[in-house]
Motif scaffolding. Structure first.
Motif, PDB file in Angstrom:
ATOM      1  N   ILE A 137      46.292  48.602 100.908  1.00  0.00           N
ATOM      2  CA  ILE A 137      45.627  47.411 101.475  1.00  0.00           C
ATOM      3  C   ILE A 137      45.375  47.676 102.955  1.00  0.00           C
ATOM      4  CG2 ILE A 137      45.791  44.934 101.899  1.00  0.00           C
ATOM      5  CD1 ILE A 137      47.788  44.793  99.556  1.00  0.00           C
ATOM      6  N   LEU A 138      44.125  47.537 103.365  1.00  0.00           N
ATOM      7  CA  LEU A 138      43.744  47.774 104.754  1.00  0.00           C
ATOM      8  C   LEU A 138      42.877  46.635 105.253  1.00  0.00           C
ATOM      9  CD1 LEU A 138      42.708  51.544 104.551  1.00  0.00           C
ATOM     10  CD2 LEU A 138      44.805  50.631 105.555  1.00  0.00           C
ATOM     11  N   SER A 139      42.829  46.495 106.557  1.00  0.00           N
ATOM     12  CA  SER A 139      41.880  45.583 107.180  1.00  0.00           C
ATOM     13  C   SER A 139      40.610  46.354 107.506  1.00  0.00           C
ATOM     14  CB  SER A 139      42.471  44.988 108.458  1.00  0.00           C
ATOM     15  OG  SER A 139      43.621  44.231 108.163  1.00  0.00           O
ATOM     16  N   GLU A 140      39.509  45.634 107.589  1.00  0.00           N
ATOM     17  CA  GLU A 140      38.241  46.279 107.950  1.00  0.00           C
ATOM     18  C   GLU A 140      38.394  47.030 109.254  1.00  0.00           C
ATOM     19  OE1 GLU A 140      34.176  44.504 106.265  1.00  0.00           O
ATOM     20  OE2 GLU A 140      35.154  43.187 107.709  1.00  0.00           O
ATOM     21  N   ALA A 141      37.726  48.181 109.335  1.00  0.00           N
ATOM     22  CA  ALA A 141      37.705  49.073 110.500  1.00  0.00           C
ATOM     23  C   ALA A 141      38.936  49.974 110.576  1.00  0.00           C
ATOM     24  CB  ALA A 141      37.533  48.321 111.805  1.00  0.00           C
ATOM     25  N   GLY A 184      44.735  57.108  89.853  1.00  0.00           N
ATOM     26  CA  GLY A 184      43.890  56.210  90.628  1.00  0.00           C
ATOM     27  C   GLY A 184      44.635  55.506  91.744  1.00  0.00           C
ATOM     28  N   THR A 185      43.902  55.162  92.787  1.00  0.00           N
ATOM     29  CA  THR A 185      44.424  54.352  93.889  1.00  0.00           C
ATOM     30  C   THR A 185      43.497  53.160  94.059  1.00  0.00           C
ATOM     31  OG1 THR A 185      45.356  56.251  95.059  1.00  0.00           O
ATOM     32  CG2 THR A 185      44.931  54.254  96.345  1.00  0.00           C
ATOM     33  N   THR A 186      44.077  51.984  93.983  1.00  0.00           N
ATOM     34  CA  THR A 186      43.292  50.776  94.202  1.00  0.00           C
ATOM     35  C   THR A 186      43.290  50.462  95.691  1.00  0.00           C
ATOM     36  OG1 THR A 186      43.894  49.923  92.030  1.00  0.00           O
ATOM     37  CG2 THR A 186      43.039  48.344  93.632  1.00  0.00           C
ATOM     38  N   LEU A 187      42.123  50.442  96.267  1.00  0.00           N
ATOM     39  CA  LEU A 187      41.973  50.109  97.692  1.00  0.00           C
ATOM     40  C   LEU A 187      41.449  48.688  97.818  1.00  0.00           C
ATOM     41  CD1 LEU A 187      41.825  50.777 100.741  1.00  0.00           C
ATOM     42  CD2 LEU A 187      39.501  51.618 100.326  1.00  0.00           C
ATOM     43  N   THR A 188      42.174  47.871  98.569  1.00  0.00           N
ATOM     44  CA  THR A 188      41.717  46.523  98.882  1.00  0.00           C
ATOM     45  C   THR A 188      41.498  46.447 100.388  1.00  0.00           C
ATOM     46  OG1 THR A 188      42.985  45.588  97.052  1.00  0.00           O
ATOM     47  CG2 THR A 188      42.250  44.064  98.773  1.00  0.00           C
ATOM     48  N   VAL A 189      40.285  46.103 100.781  1.00  0.00           N
ATOM     49  CA  VAL A 189      39.973  45.968 102.205  1.00  0.00           C
ATOM     50  C   VAL A 189      39.799  44.494 102.507  1.00  0.00           C
ATOM     51  CG1 VAL A 189      38.400  46.572 104.067  1.00  0.00           C
ATOM     52  CG2 VAL A 189      38.844  48.210 102.218  1.00  0.00           C
ATOM     53  N   LYS A 190      40.618  44.006 103.428  1.00  0.00           N
ATOM     54  CA  LYS A 190      40.563  42.589 103.791  1.00  0.00           C
ATOM     55  C   LYS A 190      39.540  42.404 104.912  1.00  0.00           C
ATOM     56  CE  LYS A 190      45.046  42.286 104.478  1.00  0.00           C
ATOM     57  NZ  LYS A 190      46.391  41.693 104.720  1.00  0.00           N
ATOM     58  N   PRO A 191      38.687  41.364 104.773  1.00  0.00           N
ATOM     59  CA  PRO A 191      37.670  41.152 105.809  1.00  0.00           C
ATOM     60  C   PRO A 191      38.275  40.671 107.124  1.00  0.00           C
ATOM     61  CG  PRO A 191      37.575  39.409 104.148  1.00  0.00           C
ATOM     62  CD  PRO A 191      38.593  40.402 103.665  1.00  0.00           C
TER      63      PRO A 191
END
Lengths: 114, 117
Positions: free
Chosen positions: A12-16, A107-114
């Motif tokens: 889980i990452l934030s944008e940028a 697999g790796t699920t990537l979630t990018v938070k706006p």
């Protein structure tokens, strides 16, 4: 037998933020390496591939991956992720000796938070 | 140039019935691969076919599963007497013949989601 290990199941990452997804494979011979992406509700698409030559390969949408033969690794990177990068990412390996059969990581699920 | 086509996209079967999944490769591709994706898991190789030949079926369950790629028509993955554990997404991929010792990337279809009740 060839095998692929992806270290992170869910990121889980934030944008940028910068992204690095790990991929290690196990096979003693010459391999071709791939990263595929599966956006929600869509089928797998190729992000990038390595066959030979420059170990740093660039793919679509700003992604790149580096093949480090000594570490049997092919990590995926992106300097600045976007919300639209939310997807599942699969690393895959195939070898001529295995008649092109591709082995995929889990697999790796990537979630990018706006 | 149409991509890899799979049908049906969704298939519901009751236990004991047969499931037939079809895959039409991209034009010019003579190699077809079938993969299964169980929930929360990656893709697992099942079988690799060329026209009228099974090249590698090391990932196929020993019973109830079969695959073919006839000279004419799509590749078929057939599951007889389905059980609940067969519920999964089944993906087909195709590629052109290898060139210069290299197997190129595989192009994937949208998958068939099989649900066994």
């Amino acid at each position: 037998a060839q095998s692929v290990s992806q270290h992170n199941h869910h990121v889980i990452l934030s944008e940028a933020a910068s992204l690095e997804l790990g991929c290690n494979y196990s096979y003693g011979g010459t391999v071709n390496l791939f990263w595929y992406v599966q956006y929600p509700g869509q089928h797998l698409q190729l992000l990038l591939k390595y066959f030979s030559g420059d170990p740093l390969v660039k793919g679509i949408k700003g992604f790149e991956a580096e093949f480090i033969k000594s570490k049997f690794s092919f990590n995926l990177r992106k300097p600045s992720v976007q919300w639209s990068d939310t997807a599942e990412y699969f690393c895959a390996v195939n070898a001529l000796a295995n008649a092109g059969k591709s082995t995929f990581g889990d697999g790796t699920t990537l979630t990018v938070k706006p | 140039n149409a991509g890899v086509m799979q049908n049906p996209r969704h298939l519901v079967r009751r236990r004991g019935q047969e499931a037939r999944l079809r895959c039409s490769p991209m034009k010019g591709h003579s190699h077809v691969y079938w993969y299964r994706q169980l929930p929360e898991e990656g893709l697992k190789f099942m079988v690799y076919l060329q026209k009228e030949n099974i090249i590698d079926e090391s990932g196929m369950p020993k019973e109830r599963f079969s695959a073919e790629f006839p000279k004419e028509g799509p590749s078929i993955l057939r599951i007889q007497q389905v059980v609940r554990g067969d519920s999964a997404a089944y993906f087909c991929a195709s590629s052109p013949p290898p060139r210069g010792g290299t197997y190129n990337e595989q192009f994937f279809g949208p998958g068939t989601r099989l649900t066994v009740l």
